[in-house]
Scaffold this active site. Structure first.
Site, PDB file in Angstrom:
ATOM      1  N   GLU A 241       1.022  -1.062  -0.109  1.00 61.60           N
ATOM      2  CA  GLU A 241       0.123  -0.053   0.031  1.00 61.60           C
ATOM      3  C   GLU A 241       0.745   1.293   0.057  1.00 61.60           C
ATOM      4  O   GLU A 241       0.555   2.260  -0.571  1.00 61.60           O
ATOM      5  CB  GLU A 241      -1.035   0.010   1.390  1.00 61.60           C
TER       6      GLU A 241
ATOM      7  N   HIS B 117       3.603   1.607  -1.753  1.00 60.72           N
ATOM      8  CA  HIS B 117       3.937   1.979  -3.078  1.00 60.72           C
ATOM      9  C   HIS B 117       2.798   2.609  -3.805  1.00 60.72           C
ATOM     10  O   HIS B 117       2.677   3.349  -4.474  1.00 60.72           O
ATOM     11  CB  HIS B 117       4.377   0.715  -3.952  1.00 60.72           C
TER      12      HIS B 117
ATOM     13  N   GLN C 185      23.065  -0.543  -4.804  1.00 59.58           N
ATOM     14  CA  GLN C 185      22.595   0.020  -3.355  1.00 59.58           C
ATOM     15  C   GLN C 185      22.750  -1.057  -2.365  1.00 59.58           C
ATOM     16  O   GLN C 185      22.509  -0.587  -1.249  1.00 59.58           O
ATOM     17  CB  GLN C 185      21.585   0.839  -3.573  1.00 59.58           C
TER      18      GLN C 185
ATOM     19  N   GLY D  72       8.492   7.978  -1.039  1.00 62.00           N
ATOM     20  CA  GLY D  72       7.949   7.796   0.580  1.00 62.00           C
ATOM     21  C   GLY D  72       8.664   8.412   1.748  1.00 62.00           C
ATOM     22  O   GLY D  72       9.777   8.221   1.827  1.00 62.00           O
TER      23      GLY D  72
ATOM     24  N   GLN E 106      16.875   9.075   2.182  1.00 60.87           N
ATOM     25  CA  GLN E 106      16.827   8.895   0.709  1.00 60.87           C
ATOM     26  C   GLN E 106      16.198  10.168   0.295  1.00 60.87           C
ATOM     27  O   GLN E 106      16.843  10.656  -0.769  1.00 60.87           O
ATOM     28  CB  GLN E 106      15.968   7.599   0.421  1.00 60.87           C
TER      29      GLN E 106
ATOM     30  N   ARG F 266      10.045  -5.817   2.962  1.00 55.86           N
ATOM     31  CA  ARG F 266      11.072  -6.414   3.837  1.00 55.86           C
ATOM     32  C   ARG F 266      10.375  -7.314   4.995  1.00 55.86           C
ATOM     33  O   ARG F 266      10.581  -8.042   5.866  1.00 55.86           O
ATOM     34  CB  ARG F 266      12.225  -5.901   4.407  1.00 55.86           C
TER      35      ARG F 266
HETATM   36  P1  AMP Z   1      11.217   0.669  -2.463  1.00 49.02           P
HETATM   37  O1  AMP Z   1      10.448  -0.248  -3.345  1.00 49.02           O
HETATM   38  O2  AMP Z   1      11.417  -0.094  -0.829  1.00 49.02           O
HETATM   39  O3  AMP Z   1      12.336   1.142  -2.926  1.00 49.02           O
HETATM   40  O4  AMP Z   1      10.149   1.661  -2.150  1.00 49.02           O
HETATM   41  C1  AMP Z   1       9.867   2.652  -3.363  1.00 49.02           C
HETATM   42  C2  AMP Z   1       9.135   3.775  -2.809  1.00 49.02           C
HETATM   43  O5  AMP Z   1       8.064   3.421  -1.818  1.00 49.02           O
HETATM   44  C3  AMP Z   1      10.204   4.492  -1.898  1.00 49.02           C
HETATM   45  O6  AMP Z   1      10.107   6.017  -2.232  1.00 49.02           O
HETATM   46  C4  AMP Z   1       9.700   4.448  -0.434  1.00 49.02           C
HETATM   47  O7  AMP Z   1      10.101   5.445   0.260  1.00 49.02           O
HETATM   48  C5  AMP Z   1       8.251   4.348  -0.663  1.00 49.02           C
HETATM   49  N1  AMP Z   1       7.522   3.709   0.342  1.00 49.02           N
HETATM   50  C6  AMP Z   1       8.025   2.286   0.835  1.00 49.02           C
HETATM   51  N2  AMP Z   1       7.290   1.861   1.898  1.00 49.02           N
HETATM   52  C7  AMP Z   1       6.363   2.985   2.190  1.00 49.02           C
HETATM   53  C8  AMP Z   1       5.471   3.112   3.198  1.00 49.02           C
HETATM   54  N3  AMP Z   1       5.276   2.377   4.271  1.00 49.02           N
HETATM   55  N4  AMP Z   1       4.817   4.436   2.966  1.00 49.02           N
HETATM   56  C9  AMP Z   1       5.215   5.113   1.960  1.00 49.02           C
HETATM   57  N5  AMP Z   1       6.202   5.100   1.278  1.00 49.02           N
HETATM   58  C10 AMP Z   1       6.729   3.996   1.080  1.00 49.02           C
END
Ligand code: AMP
Length: 294
Positions: free
Chosen positions: A40, A42, A66, A152, A158, A192
């Site tokens: 949710e 994403h 990374q 996010g 980041q 994760r």
């Molecule tokens: P990731 O796939 O983990 O690299 O995340 C992709 C994007 O989704 C990044 O900008 C994260 O900060 C954002 N994101 C991941 N988890 C959450 C969350 N629980 N709430 C809001 N945004 C998120």
């Protein structure tokens, strides 16, 4: 039925399709960079991008540069078919899901070094992580040429690294930041989280509880960062499955440690819970009601 969603594996294919879309519309292009395995969090970024842009591009790329040697690159969860369906339901226009060889062909050498902003917090235990992030995001910005890109608040460091890079390197991209999406018990959604056993999952919510306590204390007038950090560490230590990496209070823009809560600060934590390395944060806002105390 939602419209067709195109999945591009190569930069050429993506750019052909972008050109096709841009011939039809002169509106804004939004980019949502991700590593896939959508939840949710994403989807909230895609939804927000959809409300503001005519063309929404989501990238799915588990960026190897990374991840450090001891990180979970090989175990990182993936389900592209499911991701495509979820993105389709958000009316995303294009998915860019390149291979590592497409992004880093033989002879690839150039990197973006984000500097001191990337050294503390997660940068300490993950050296090179933010260099990998900044480099891949710079490449994505150049490949997609978005007007705006969505990130996010969950990954607060980041966000700061990307905002600084955009400013320092003159990218013409508006950085949009969406709030953290949480489970009912406060745990921040993360790809994760699936690594944890039911018991670990239950204990993991202590991270948000500690952050929330810090937020409540600041609302009640606490301004001393050392006391807040001690309280967070003690709270987290009560759950034996949670191995704290850091509990810090920093300036939200520079990521440098602060001693006092003046205006706005960021409380950030990282911990291992079983095999999962989790991060979370909250914004602390100095209470004006108590500004004569101390
Ligand atoms: P990731 O796939 O983990 O690299 O995340 C992709 C994007 O989704 C990044 O900008 C994260 O900060 C954002 N994101 C991941 N988890 C959450 C969350 N629980 N709430 C809001 N945004 C998120």
């Amino acid at each position: 039925m939602a419209p067709e969603l195109n999945v591009c594996r190569t930069i050429d294919d993506l750019q052909d399709r972008l050109a096709f879309f841009r011939e039809k519309t002169s509106g804004l292009t939004g980019l949502v960079p991700t590593m896939g395995f959508f939840h949710e969090g994403h989807l909230s970024l895609m939804r927000d991008a959809r409300t503001q842009c005519d063309l929404v591009v989501v990238s799915i790329f588990v960026n190897p540069t990374q991840f450090g040697e001891s990180d979970d690159l090989d175990a990182y969860p993936s389900d592209t078919e499911r991701d495509v369906e979820l993105a389709r339901a958000q009316n995303v226009d294009l998915i860019f899901a390149p291979t590592a060889a497409e992004m880093y062909p033989p002879g690839y050498e150039t990197t973006v070094n984000p500097g001191s902003i990337a050294e503390g917090l997660c940068g300490l235990s993950r050296p090179g992580h933010f260099q990998g992030v900044a480099t891949v995001v710079a490449k994505l910005f150049n490949i997609v040429e978005p007007d705006a890109a969505w990130f996010g608040q969950k990954d607060a460091q980041q966000v700061s690294v990307i905002k600084r890079m955009v400013r320092d390197l003159n990218f013409k991209v508006d950085i949009k930041v969406c709030p953290i999406v949480r489970e009912n018990d406060g745990l921040a959604l993360s790809s994760r989280n699936v690594y944890m056993s039911p018991e670990e999952r239950q204990q993991a919510s202590i991270l948000y509880q500690a952050l929330k306590k810090a937020q409540d204390k600041v609302e009640d007038g606490e301004k001393n960062a050392s006391r807040l950090k001690r309280m967070m560490r003690k709270t987290i230590a009560s759950n034996y499955r949670v191995e704290l990496e850091y509990a810090k209070i920093v300036d939200p823009e520079t990521m440098q440690t602060v001693q006092q809560i003046n205006g706005k600060a960021l409380a950030a934590v990282a911990a291992k819970v079983g095999p999962a390395r989790l991060i979370d944060n909250v914004i602390l806002i100095e209470s004006k009601e108590h500004s004569c105390e101390e």
